[in-house]
Design an enzyme around this catalytic site. Structure first.
Site, PDB file in Angstrom:
ATOM      1  N   SER A  11     -23.127  85.150  32.529  1.00 36.91           N
ATOM      2  CA  SER A  11     -22.578  86.372  33.139  1.00 36.91           C
ATOM      3  C   SER A  11     -21.964  87.305  32.099  1.00 36.91           C
ATOM      4  CB  SER A  11     -21.548  86.000  34.204  1.00 36.91           C
ATOM      5  OG  SER A  11     -20.520  85.218  33.618  1.00 36.91           O
ATOM      6  N   ILE A  13     -22.999  90.364  28.958  1.00 33.09           N
ATOM      7  CA  ILE A  13     -23.716  91.650  29.023  1.00 33.09           C
ATOM      8  C   ILE A  13     -25.207  91.435  29.285  1.00 33.09           C
ATOM      9  CG2 ILE A  13     -24.135  91.834  26.499  1.00 33.09           C
ATOM     10  CD1 ILE A  13     -23.527  94.881  26.912  1.00 33.09           C
ATOM     11  N   ALA A  14     -25.804  90.397  28.692  1.00 35.55           N
ATOM     12  CA  ALA A  14     -27.245  90.182  28.847  1.00 35.55           C
ATOM     13  C   ALA A  14     -27.570  89.776  30.278  1.00 35.55           C
ATOM     14  CB  ALA A  14     -27.709  89.101  27.862  1.00 35.55           C
ATOM     15  N   LYS A  36     -20.821  78.893  33.840  1.00 34.01           N
ATOM     16  CA  LYS A  36     -20.107  77.607  33.831  1.00 34.01           C
ATOM     17  C   LYS A  36     -18.596  77.780  33.887  1.00 34.01           C
ATOM     18  CE  LYS A  36     -20.191  77.078  28.784  1.00 34.01           C
ATOM     19  NZ  LYS A  36     -20.526  76.199  27.661  1.00 34.01           N
ATOM     20  N   THR A  44     -18.864  88.491  25.529  1.00 35.28           N
ATOM     21  CA  THR A  44     -18.868  89.932  25.795  1.00 35.28           C
ATOM     22  C   THR A  44     -17.453  90.472  25.987  1.00 35.28           C
ATOM     23  OG1 THR A  44     -21.042  89.743  26.824  1.00 35.28           O
ATOM     24  CG2 THR A  44     -19.748  91.697  27.395  1.00 35.28           C
ATOM     25  N   GLY A  49     -15.064  96.100  18.455  1.00 31.31           N
ATOM     26  CA  GLY A  49     -15.428  97.331  17.736  1.00 31.31           C
ATOM     27  C   GLY A  49     -16.211  98.318  18.571  1.00 31.31           C
ATOM     28  N   GLY A  50     -17.271  97.851  19.256  1.00 30.41           N
ATOM     29  CA  GLY A  50     -18.028  98.763  20.115  1.00 30.41           C
ATOM     30  C   GLY A  50     -19.522  98.532  20.073  1.00 30.41           C
ATOM     31  N   GLU A 116     -18.478 100.909  11.078  1.00 26.35           N
ATOM     32  CA  GLU A 116     -18.221  99.532  10.643  1.00 26.35           C
ATOM     33  C   GLU A 116     -19.107  99.214   9.447  1.00 26.35           C
ATOM     34  OE1 GLU A 116     -18.500  96.908  14.065  1.00 26.35           O
ATOM     35  OE2 GLU A 116     -17.140  98.182  15.191  1.00 26.35           O
ATOM     36  N   HIS A 244     -17.367  86.245  10.628  1.00 29.94           N
ATOM     37  CA  HIS A 244     -16.691  87.547  10.587  1.00 29.94           C
ATOM     38  C   HIS A 244     -15.634  87.479   9.500  1.00 29.94           C
ATOM     39  CE1 HIS A 244     -14.622  91.184  11.674  1.00 29.94           C
ATOM     40  NE2 HIS A 244     -15.521  91.440  12.598  1.00 29.94           N
ATOM     41  N   ARG A 292     -21.435  92.349   6.445  1.00 24.28           N
ATOM     42  CA  ARG A 292     -20.529  91.219   6.671  1.00 24.28           C
ATOM     43  C   ARG A 292     -20.757  90.009   5.786  1.00 24.28           C
ATOM     44  NH1 ARG A 292     -19.997  91.213  13.081  1.00 24.28           N
ATOM     45  NH2 ARG A 292     -18.896  93.179  12.953  1.00 24.28           N
ATOM     46  N   HIS A 353     -18.740  83.601  13.923  1.00 20.35           N
ATOM     47  CA  HIS A 353     -18.647  84.747  14.830  1.00 20.35           C
ATOM     48  C   HIS A 353     -19.900  84.957  15.664  1.00 20.35           C
ATOM     49  CE1 HIS A 353     -17.314  88.666  16.187  1.00 20.35           C
ATOM     50  NE2 HIS A 353     -18.359  89.267  15.644  1.00 20.35           N
ATOM     51  N   ARG A 388     -26.864  90.112  11.072  1.00 15.91           N
ATOM     52  CA  ARG A 388     -26.759  91.176  12.077  1.00 15.91           C
ATOM     53  C   ARG A 388     -25.874  92.326  11.594  1.00 15.91           C
ATOM     54  NH1 ARG A 388     -22.872  92.135  16.490  1.00 15.91           N
ATOM     55  NH2 ARG A 388     -21.705  90.494  15.479  1.00 15.91           N
ATOM     56  N   LEU A 394     -24.310  94.081  21.274  1.00 14.02           N
ATOM     57  CA  LEU A 394     -24.191  94.577  22.655  1.00 14.02           C
ATOM     58  C   LEU A 394     -25.398  95.454  22.965  1.00 14.02           C
ATOM     59  CD1 LEU A 394     -20.366  95.422  22.575  1.00 14.02           C
ATOM     60  CD2 LEU A 394     -21.436  93.513  23.786  1.00 14.02           C
TER      61      LEU A 394
HETATM   62  P1  FAD Z   1     -21.906  85.986  26.593  1.00 15.56           P
HETATM   63  O1  FAD Z   1     -21.244  87.266  26.837  1.00 15.56           O
HETATM   64  O2  FAD Z   1     -21.217  85.038  25.695  1.00 15.56           O
HETATM   65  O3  FAD Z   1     -22.125  85.257  27.997  1.00 15.56           O
HETATM   66  C1  FAD Z   1     -22.590  83.926  28.041  1.00 15.56           C
HETATM   67  C2  FAD Z   1     -22.538  83.450  29.476  1.00 15.56           C
HETATM   68  O4  FAD Z   1     -23.288  82.245  29.615  1.00 15.56           O
HETATM   69  C3  FAD Z   1     -21.146  83.116  29.984  1.00 15.56           C
HETATM   70  O5  FAD Z   1     -21.029  83.575  31.300  1.00 15.56           O
HETATM   71  C4  FAD Z   1     -21.126  81.583  29.979  1.00 15.56           C
HETATM   72  O6  FAD Z   1     -20.247  80.994  30.917  1.00 15.56           O
HETATM   73  C5  FAD Z   1     -22.564  81.304  30.381  1.00 15.56           C
HETATM   74  N1  FAD Z   1     -23.028  79.963  30.034  1.00 15.56           N
HETATM   75  C6  FAD Z   1     -23.156  79.417  28.801  1.00 15.56           C
HETATM   76  N2  FAD Z   1     -23.624  78.164  28.904  1.00 15.56           N
HETATM   77  C7  FAD Z   1     -23.806  77.912  30.227  1.00 15.56           C
HETATM   78  C8  FAD Z   1     -24.250  76.784  30.971  1.00 15.56           C
HETATM   79  N3  FAD Z   1     -24.613  75.619  30.397  1.00 15.56           N
HETATM   80  N4  FAD Z   1     -24.289  76.879  32.321  1.00 15.56           N
HETATM   81  C9  FAD Z   1     -23.920  78.029  32.949  1.00 15.56           C
HETATM   82  N5  FAD Z   1     -23.477  79.117  32.294  1.00 15.56           N
HETATM   83  C10 FAD Z   1     -23.432  79.057  30.950  1.00 15.56           C
HETATM   84  N6  FAD Z   1     -20.943  92.675  19.384  1.00 15.56           N
HETATM   85  C11 FAD Z   1     -21.083  94.009  19.308  1.00 15.56           C
HETATM   86  O7  FAD Z   1     -22.196  94.541  19.409  1.00 15.56           O
HETATM   87  N7  FAD Z   1     -19.987  94.803  19.141  1.00 15.56           N
HETATM   88  C12 FAD Z   1     -18.736  94.296  19.024  1.00 15.56           C
HETATM   89  O8  FAD Z   1     -17.766  95.036  18.894  1.00 15.56           O
HETATM   90  C13 FAD Z   1     -18.571  92.885  19.075  1.00 15.56           C
HETATM   91  N8  FAD Z   1     -17.343  92.338  18.930  1.00 15.56           N
HETATM   92  C14 FAD Z   1     -17.212  90.992  19.100  1.00 15.56           C
HETATM   93  C15 FAD Z   1     -15.937  90.436  19.041  1.00 15.56           C
HETATM   94  C16 FAD Z   1     -15.757  89.091  19.306  1.00 15.56           C
HETATM   95  C17 FAD Z   1     -14.370  88.496  19.256  1.00 15.56           C
HETATM   96  C18 FAD Z   1     -16.878  88.279  19.598  1.00 15.56           C
HETATM   97  C19 FAD Z   1     -16.703  86.827  19.883  1.00 15.56           C
HETATM   98  C20 FAD Z   1     -18.151  88.820  19.608  1.00 15.56           C
HETATM   99  C21 FAD Z   1     -18.328  90.176  19.359  1.00 15.56           C
HETATM  100  N9  FAD Z   1     -19.588  90.755  19.387  1.00 15.56           N
HETATM  101  C22 FAD Z   1     -19.725  92.100  19.295  1.00 15.56           C
HETATM  102  C23 FAD Z   1     -20.760  89.958  19.734  1.00 15.56           C
HETATM  103  C24 FAD Z   1     -21.078  90.165  21.232  1.00 15.56           C
HETATM  104  O9  FAD Z   1     -19.873  90.277  21.947  1.00 15.56           O
HETATM  105  C25 FAD Z   1     -21.871  89.026  21.802  1.00 15.56           C
HETATM  106  O10 FAD Z   1     -22.933  88.701  20.964  1.00 15.56           O
HETATM  107  C26 FAD Z   1     -22.431  89.391  23.166  1.00 15.56           C
HETATM  108  O11 FAD Z   1     -21.400  89.829  23.993  1.00 15.56           O
HETATM  109  C27 FAD Z   1     -23.127  88.189  23.781  1.00 15.56           C
HETATM  110  O12 FAD Z   1     -23.451  88.498  25.103  1.00 15.56           O
HETATM  111  P2  FAD Z   1     -24.297  87.495  25.957  1.00 15.56           P
HETATM  112  O13 FAD Z   1     -24.460  88.097  27.298  1.00 15.56           O
HETATM  113  O14 FAD Z   1     -25.488  87.087  25.211  1.00 15.56           O
HETATM  114  O15 FAD Z   1     -23.373  86.166  26.063  1.00 15.56           O
HETATM  115  C1  SIN Z   2     -15.898  93.828  15.271  1.00 16.25           C
HETATM  116  O1  SIN Z   2     -15.373  94.576  16.081  1.00 16.25           O
HETATM  117  O2  SIN Z   2     -15.571  93.745  14.096  1.00 16.25           O
HETATM  118  C2  SIN Z   2     -17.010  92.976  15.743  1.00 16.25           C
HETATM  119  C3  SIN Z   2     -18.216  93.799  15.835  1.00 16.25           C
HETATM  120  C4  SIN Z   2     -19.419  92.941  15.954  1.00 16.25           C
HETATM  121  O3  SIN Z   2     -19.343  91.720  15.896  1.00 16.25           O
HETATM  122  O4  SIN Z   2     -20.494  93.530  16.096  1.00 16.25           O
END
Ligand code: FAD
Ligand code: SIN
Length: 533
Positions: A11, A13-14, A36, A44, A49-50, A116, A244, A292, A353, A388, A394
């Site tokens: 749940s 962004i993807a 989970k 997410t 940063g954005g 960045e 990071h 990075r 990270h 990356r 995002l």
């Molecule tokens: P997630 O958002 O991690 O969602 C994963 C989902 O899968 C969760 O709901 C979880 O519960 C579920 N899940 C996992 N395993 C299971 C399972 N076995 N059963 C059921 N559900 C499960 N990226 C940027 O582009 N810009 C930024 O500024 C940035 N800043 C960041 C700052 C931080 C602190 C972090 C940690 C990351 C940052 N990133 C940033 C990276 C970015 O946030 C993530 O790569 C992105 O949000 C991942 O999205 P996602 O939907 O793939 O996974």
């Molecule tokens: C950050 O805000 O420095 C994280 C950005 C990213 O992981 O893309």
């Protein structure tokens, strides 16, 4: 047993943006989102940063964003995918704005654009320093209004169901492995249920928890990658783990570390070593805004030279008003541990990270298993290559969620449910006697990965890691075969698999490129290759 046209695992962004897309396209079909943990407990939510996107064609261009991404990726990006993401990005960012996400604006109504490391222009849209929180909020809000989306929280997906569960031998060489759905552990009923689906999306996020210190929350255990590997799907480039450079250093705090966004350096923050010297110019002409991998290695090297556990990020020259306006959350967090950023430097050190590799997909998000898509951080689309570019993740999530939805829409009516799937067999299992068997193994795994498979690697360290992981795997597999399943045991099993894949990828890559630095092979090899496991 449930049946659903579209099953979404995750749940963030993807998962949520894909769920919205398919639900809007097929208002009469059911979309089931499983997570989970709590709905918003995702990587997410913690993004700071954005989102990098070209939305000012007078001062920026697609070509510049493409070049920046390719340079950061150090020769391993798929150029076609980079072009797709950069050029389709603006439309997808408009989608999320329409779903309700707010990005900061100037007084004249123009979007504020941050910068960045590795970006040649100011192009990062943000919501103060809590961009991910705002995007997740908007997506969950839009999902709650879409009647054909059902969200099931606190349900742990254990494995995807394939021909293997019908009694057939499935190997990496088996053509046309099919995904029929999943087995899940329902935390509320403590039962293992099966969910049949026509199309499944893996959107399970990253794997930072494999390391001792990470910016990722506790959900980031690489479950999707481990599940697909077990199902004999293709996994790619797992050795490229992004550290990071600037997680907040808090003595005694392990696990989930607070991030100090790179946007702080984009606004002029300066890295200094324990002697107070600005050191980045010794390592790269882009100084504090180098990509990075370079900054994290430079910090690692300074820490090793001075024997300290952190360096500093100096923001004392910032106007307090401006800092608080852009970074209110960071300002407050620092104050809460006694650091006034206008007077004191912020102690920072690198932390795991982001996983650049993952489930190998094509340009429509299709995995190597039929009817199974992968998107977001668990996928390896070819966008990031060996490293990356900041804030491209995002964007990738949004663009590929859309692409997966387009391809799935063409396919869904041609697929039938597979009704022969057996129930989960828990015969011969009992409650594990001691949780320490799980928690201690997790600590061991995190130590091995951090000490031997971190920012700097070599062959001896990788061999040691491999031997130790073999033992952990053997012991955990025995526990898995004989125990009543718990989320902790399932996560440990998945994290050991992910650790194994990282070590394997790192051992096969006989060169240093992007995020993978091996002192036994300090240069790039002439053969540019993805490592597929
Ligand atoms: P997630 O958002 O991690 O969602 C994963 C989902 O899968 C969760 O709901 C979880 O519960 C579920 N899940 C996992 N395993 C299971 C399972 N076995 N059963 C059921 N559900 C499960 N990226 C940027 O582009 N810009 C930024 O500024 C940035 N800043 C960041 C700052 C931080 C602190 C972090 C940690 C990351 C940052 N990133 C940033 C990276 C970015 O946030 C993530 O790569 C992105 O949000 C991942 O999205 P996602 O939907 O793939 O996974
Ligand atoms: C950050 O805000 O420095 C994280 C950005 C990213 O992981 O893309």
């Amino acid at each position: 047993m449930q049946q659903t046209d579209f099953l979404v695992i995750g749940s963030g962004i993807a998962g949520l943006s894909y769920a919205l897309k398919v639900a809007e396209t097929f208002p009469d079909k059911k979309v089931l989102v499983m997570t989970k943990a709590a709905a918003d407990e995702t990587n997410t939510k913690y993004a700071q940063g954005g989102i990098a996107v070209v939305n000012d064609l007078e001062n920026d261009s697609y070509e510049k964003h493409i070049d920046d991404t390719l340079i950061a990726g150090d020769g391993l990006c798929n150029e076609k995918v980079v072009e797709i993401v950069v050029k389709e990005g603006p439309e997808r960012v408009n989608d999320i704005i329409e779903w309700g996400a707010r990005f900061d604006k100037e007084k004249d109504g123009e979007y504020k654009r941050g910068r960045e490391g590795g970006h040649s222009e100011f192009r990062i849209l943000h919501h103060k320093d809590i961009t991910g929180w705002e995007m997740e909020r908007a997506l969950l809000d839009a999902v709650s209004k879409q009647e054909n989306i059902e969200m099931i929280k606190h349900c742990f997906v254990i494995d995807i169901i394939t021909q293997h569960h019908l009694g057939f031998l499935v190997t990496k060489a088996t053509p046309d492995v099919e995904c029929y759905g999943v087995y899940v552990l329902n935390h509320v009923t403590n039962q293992i249920e099966k969910i049949l689906s026509k199309i499944t999306l893996m959107a399970t996020g990253g794997n930072g928890q494999v390391y001792r210190t990470t910016t990722n929350p506790t959900i980031a255990t690489g479950d999707g990658v481990a599940m697909v590997y077990r199902a004999k799907g293709r996994i790619e480039n797992m050795e490229f783990i992004q550290f990071h450079p600037t997680a907040l250093y808090e003595p005694g705090v392990r696990g989930h570390a607070f991030l100090i966004t790179e946007a702080v350096r984009g606004d002029g923050g300066i890295l200094r070593n324990s002697k107070g010297e600005a050191f980045m110019e010794k390592y790269d002409e882009r100084k504090d805004l180098a990509p990075r991998d370079i900054v994290a290695r430079a910090i690692d090297s300074e820490m090793k030279k001075t024997g300290t556990e952190h360096v500093y990020l100096d923001c004392r020259h910032f106007s307090k008003e401006k800092f608080v306006e852009h970074f209110p959350n960071i300002y407050q967090k620092c104050l809460s541990i006694g650091i006034d950023i206008t007077q004191q430097m912020i102690p920072v050190s690198p932390a795991a990270h982001y996983s650049c590799g993952g489930i190998k997909t094509d340009e429509w998000g299709r995995s190597s298993i039929n009817n199974l898509y992968a998107c977001g951080e668990c996928a390896s689309t070819g966008l990031h290559g060996a490293n990356r570019l900041a804030s491209n993740s995002l964007l990738e999530g949004l663009v590929f969620a859309h692409r997966c939805s387009v391809d799935a829409a063409e396919k869904v009516n041609t697929i039938s449910f597979q009704n022969e799937i057996p129930d989960w067999n828990a015969e011969g299992t009992s409650q594990p006697r001691e949780m320490i068997l799980i928690t201690q193994s997790l600590k061991e795994l995190q130590l091995v990965m951090s000490d031997y498979v971190g920012i700097v690697r070599n062959d001896i360290r990788l061999q040691r890691a491999s031997r130790r992981l073999d033992l952990l795997w053997e012991e955990t597999e025995q526990l898995y075969q004989t125990s009543t399943l718990s989320p902790q045991l399932l996560e440990l099993r998945n994290m050991i698999t992910v650790g194994y894949l990282i070590v394997k990828g790192a051992s096969f890559r006989k060169e240093s490129r992007g995020l993978h630095f091996n002192t036994d092979y300090p240069s790039k090899s002439e053969m540019v290759q993805n490592i597929v496991l």
